[in-house]
Design an enzyme around this catalytic site. Structure first.
Site, PDB file in Angstrom:
ATOM      1  N   SER A 264       0.829  -1.197   0.000  1.00 28.88           N
ATOM      2  CA  SER A 264       0.000   0.000   0.000  1.00 28.88           C
ATOM      3  C   SER A 264       0.866   1.249   0.000  1.00 28.88           C
ATOM      4  O   SER A 264       2.035   1.218   0.363  1.00 28.88           O
ATOM      5  CB  SER A 264      -0.883   0.009   1.243  1.00 28.88           C
ATOM      6  OG  SER A 264      -0.065   0.234   2.372  1.00 28.88           O
ATOM      7  N   LYS A 265       0.229   2.312  -0.407  1.00 31.20           N
ATOM      8  CA  LYS A 265       0.886   3.610  -0.471  1.00 31.20           C
ATOM      9  C   LYS A 265       1.451   4.021   0.882  1.00 31.20           C
ATOM     10  O   LYS A 265       2.459   4.709   0.951  1.00 31.20           O
ATOM     11  CB  LYS A 265      -0.167   4.650  -0.859  1.00 31.20           C
ATOM     12  CG  LYS A 265      -0.006   5.186  -2.244  1.00 31.20           C
ATOM     13  CD  LYS A 265      -0.998   6.302  -2.404  1.00 31.20           C
ATOM     14  CE  LYS A 265      -0.944   6.847  -3.806  1.00 31.20           C
ATOM     15  NZ  LYS A 265      -2.045   7.703  -4.123  1.00 31.20           N
ATOM     16  N   ARG A 266       0.749   3.616   1.936  1.00 30.21           N
ATOM     17  CA  ARG A 266       1.157   4.058   3.258  1.00 30.21           C
ATOM     18  C   ARG A 266       2.578   3.619   3.611  1.00 30.21           C
ATOM     19  O   ARG A 266       3.290   4.288   4.321  1.00 30.21           O
ATOM     20  CB  ARG A 266       0.174   3.542   4.317  1.00 30.21           C
ATOM     21  CG  ARG A 266      -0.762   4.629   4.818  1.00 30.21           C
ATOM     22  CD  ARG A 266      -1.806   4.061   5.738  1.00 30.21           C
ATOM     23  NE  ARG A 266      -2.636   3.082   5.053  1.00 30.21           N
ATOM     24  CZ  ARG A 266      -2.798   1.835   5.464  1.00 30.21           C
ATOM     25  NH1 ARG A 266      -2.208   1.393   6.539  1.00 30.21           N
ATOM     26  NH2 ARG A 266      -3.579   1.019   4.784  1.00 30.21           N
ATOM     27  N   GLN A 267       2.973   2.452   3.112  1.00 29.35           N
ATOM     28  CA  GLN A 267       4.281   1.937   3.511  1.00 29.35           C
ATOM     29  C   GLN A 267       5.395   2.255   2.525  1.00 29.35           C
ATOM     30  O   GLN A 267       6.538   1.883   2.730  1.00 29.35           O
ATOM     31  CB  GLN A 267       4.189   0.427   3.716  1.00 29.35           C
ATOM     32  CG  GLN A 267       3.229   0.096   4.827  1.00 29.35           C
ATOM     33  CD  GLN A 267       3.565  -1.229   5.477  1.00 29.35           C
ATOM     34  OE1 GLN A 267       4.707  -1.675   5.464  1.00 29.35           O
ATOM     35  NE2 GLN A 267       2.579  -1.863   6.053  1.00 29.35           N
ATOM     36  N   GLY A 268       5.055   2.869   1.438  1.00 32.23           N
ATOM     37  CA  GLY A 268       6.118   3.180   0.467  1.00 32.23           C
ATOM     38  C   GLY A 268       5.498   3.524  -0.866  1.00 32.23           C
ATOM     39  O   GLY A 268       4.290   3.638  -0.989  1.00 32.23           O
TER      40      GLY A 268
END
Ligand code: GLU
Length: 483
Positions: free
Chosen positions: A254-258
C-alpha cells in the site's frame, strides 16, 4: 479455447500505474512473447466517474518506457478495434439486449431509495446484502410501460442460486464458488454504460483472448464472468490469477508503507532493466537460483506454470541490489548519457566535462553506487574541491608530519609529465621510503587532501582522474587549512 494464444492487459485509466499493474502487463507480455502469441492492450474506460485525463497517455508512455510493445491496442489499432471500451458502447448494448431476450438478464427499475432500504433490512438479519430479484417478476406490460415512461433502469444478470461454478486456474489450481454468494450483477448502469464485468467478458470473447492473466484481486470476479460466458453460450478463456503484492510485514502493498506508482521508481532513478527484472520475480521464479535477468532471458524463461500462488513480498533492498547489478552491466557510453542528464540537476550543470573524464569517474564509482546520481553525493570531489575535511578522518589520518610528507609527494609528481596511475603509486611508495614512514602515512593525508574523506575509490584512481594540477592545488590547500 482459441488455438492461438492471445492475451490482454486491460487497464482502467484512473491515475498512476501501480507496480502491480505493471507486473500484470509484464506477465501478459512475457507469456505472449514466450509462446509466439499476441499481446493486446485494451483501455477499460467505462467508469466515467473514475476517469483521469492524461492517464491513457501516461500508461502508453510507461509501457513503451518499460519496453512492453503491444501488437494491438490504442494508437496502434488492430483487427479488433476499437480498443477503448468507451468507443464500443453499442456492442455492449446489443449483447445486453440479447441476454434480456433470452431471459438471462432483466430490467431493474428499483429506485436507489428502495435498494438502500432493502440493504438496511437485510443487514439487520444477517448482513448478507443482495438484490432480492424484485424486478425479475415484473410482467411484460409493466416493463414496457416503465420503459415507455422513461423510468430509469439498470440491467441485471439473473444469477440462479444453488449452482456450483468451478474452473481451473493456471496459478491456483481448482477454484470453486457457489452461485448463492453472487449478487444479480448489474451489467448496464443507469447511465447506459456497461459495468466492468459485462464489457470485460464481451471484449475478451470478441477479441479472441485465450488467457486472462490478472491480479488476485480479480479472483472474486471470475465466477461472475464464468456465469456470463455461460449466459452467452461462450467458452470462457483460461484464467491465471497472479499473487498479491505484499509489504515486508505481509500486509497488502500500500501507499502508506512506500511508493507503489511506477512513476515514483522512475523518478528515483531506477533503471528499467532493474525494475522489470525485479517485477518479473514478484511471483515468478524459473526454479533455479538465477536472479539477474535481462529482457530476452525473461522472455525465454517465463512460464505461467511457475507463477506462485502465495503473496509476493516487495523487498526494496532486492530492487536496489538489482539496480546496482544492472548498472554495472551497462556500457559506460550509456551511463555517460545518464550522468550528463543528472549533471543538469546539480550545481555543476554549467561546468564542462569531457566524455573521457566522466567515463573515468564512472569506472571508479560504478562498484560503489546504486543510482547514477549517487556519484554526486558520494564523490563530489570529482566535480569540486573539498570544502571541508571529514573530522574523524582528520583525527585519525592527519599527523604532525603530514604536511612534510605531502610536500615531498607533490615534489615527486610535479616532476612527471602527465602522471599515470602507476606513477602515483610509485610516488606514494617512494615518498614513504624517503620519509621513512609506512605507506598509510602518505595515503591517508593524500586522500583527505584530494577528497576530504577517507573512503572511496583507490587513491591512485582519484589522483589520476582529477589530474596532477588539482592534486597539487589540493595539497597546498589542506596544508594551509590544517597546517
Ligand atoms: N480493468 C481492470 C483493471 O483495471 C481489468 C481487470 C481484468 O484484467 O480483468 O485492472
Amino acid at each position: 479455447m482459441n488455438s492461438k494464444i492471445r492475451v490482454r492487459y486491460a487497464p482502467s485509466p484512473t491515475g498512476y500505474i501501480h507496480i502491480g499493474n505493471l507486473r500484470t502487463a509484464l506477465y501478459n507480455y512475457l507469456f505472449a512473447r514466450n509462446t509466439g502469441g499476441e499481446f493486446i492492450v485494451r483501455i477499460e474506460d467505462t467508469d466515467r466517474t473514475r476517469y483521469v485525463p492524461g492517464a491513457v497517455e501516461n500508461l502508453i508512455n510507461t509501457l513503451s518506457w518499460a519496453g512492453l510493445d503491444y501488437d494491438e491496442g490504442p494508437e496502434k489499432g488492430g483487427a479488433f478495434a476499437p480498443y477503448y471500451q468507451s468507443e464500443r458502447l453499442s456492442i455492449y448494448k446489443e449483447h445486453a439486449d440479447y441476454l434480456i431476450k433470452n431471459k438471462k438478464a432483466y430490467y431493474c427499475f428499483c429506485t436507489p431509495e428502495r435498494l438502500s432500504q432493502l440493504r438496511e433490512e437485510q443487514k439487520k438479519i444477517n448482513n448478507d446484502t443482495r438484490y432480492d430479484k424484485h424486478c425479475l417478476h415484473l410482467s411484460e406490460e409493466e416493463i414496457q410501460k416503465n420503459l415507455a415512461d422513461g423510468v430509469p433502469y439498470v440491467i441485471r444478470l439473473n444469477v440462479e442460486k444453488g449452482i456450483k461454478i468451478a474452473f481451473k486456474d493456471i496459478v491456483r489450481g481448482d477454484v470453486e464458488f457457489m452461485s448463492d454468494i453472487i449478487d444479480d450483477q448489474i451489467l448496464i448502469k443507469s447511465d447506459g454504460f456497461p459495468t466492468y464485468h459485462l464489457a470485460n467478458i464481451i471484449d475478451d470473447h470478441l477479441m479472441e483472448v485465450s488467457h486472462v492473466i490478472r491480479g488476485e484481486e480479480w479472483l472474486p470476479s471470475a465466477p461472475k464472468h464464468i456465469l456470463l460466458y455461460q449466459a452467452f453460450g461462450w467458452e470462457p478463456p483460461l484464467f491465471a490469477h497472479l499473487p498479491l503484492l505484499l509489504n515486508p510485514d505481509r500486509t497488502k502493498l500500500s501507499k502508506r508503507q512506500g511508493d507503489v506508482a511506477v512513476e515514483d521508481y522512475k523518478k528515483k532513478g531506477y533503471l528499467k532493466e532493474a525494475l522489470i527484472n525485479f517485477i518479473a520475480l514478484l511471483g515468478w521464479t524459473a526454479g533455479d537460483d538465477k536472479e539477474i535477468y535481462n529482457f530476452d532471458e525473461l522472455i525465454k524463461s517465463f512460464s505461467l506454470e511457475r507463477v506462485n500462488d502465495s503473496g509476493a513480498v516487495f523487498d526494496i533492498e532486492k530492487l536496489n541490489w538489482l539496480n546496482e547489478e544492472h548498472l554495472r552491466a551497462k556500457p559506460d557510453s550509456e551511463i555517460v548519457v545518464m550522468l550528463r542528464d543528472e549533471l543538469q540537476h546539480t550545481k555543476y550543470a554549467k561546468d564542462d566535462y569531457t566524455d573521457e573524464y566522466l567515463v573515468n569517474v564512472i569506472e571508479a564509482m560504478k562498484p560503489r553506487i546504486t543510482f547514477v546520481k549517487d556519484i554526486f553525493e558520494k564523490a563530489p570531489y570529482f566535480f569540486e574541491e573539498p570544502e571541508t575535511y571529514e573530522e574523524a578522518s582528520v583525527k585519525k589520518g592527519w599527523k604532525a608530519n603530514s604536511p612534510d610528507i605531502l610536500k615531498k609527494f607533490a615534489e615527486k609528481i610535479s616532476a612527471i609529465e602527465n602522471p599515470k596511475k602507476e606513477d602515483y603509486e610509485k610516488a606514494i611508495a617512494d615518498t614513504a621510503t624517503e620519509m621513512n614512514v609506512g605507506k598509510g602515512n602518505v595515503i591517508h593525508p593524500l586522500r583527505l587532501a584530494t577528497s576530504g574523506v577517507s573512503g572511496g575509490p583507490g587513491i591512485n584512481d582519484i589522483c589520476y582522474i582529477i589530474g596532477k594540477e588539482k592534486v597539487e592545488e589540493r595539497i597546498k590547500r589542506i596544508i594551509e587549512k590544517l597546517g
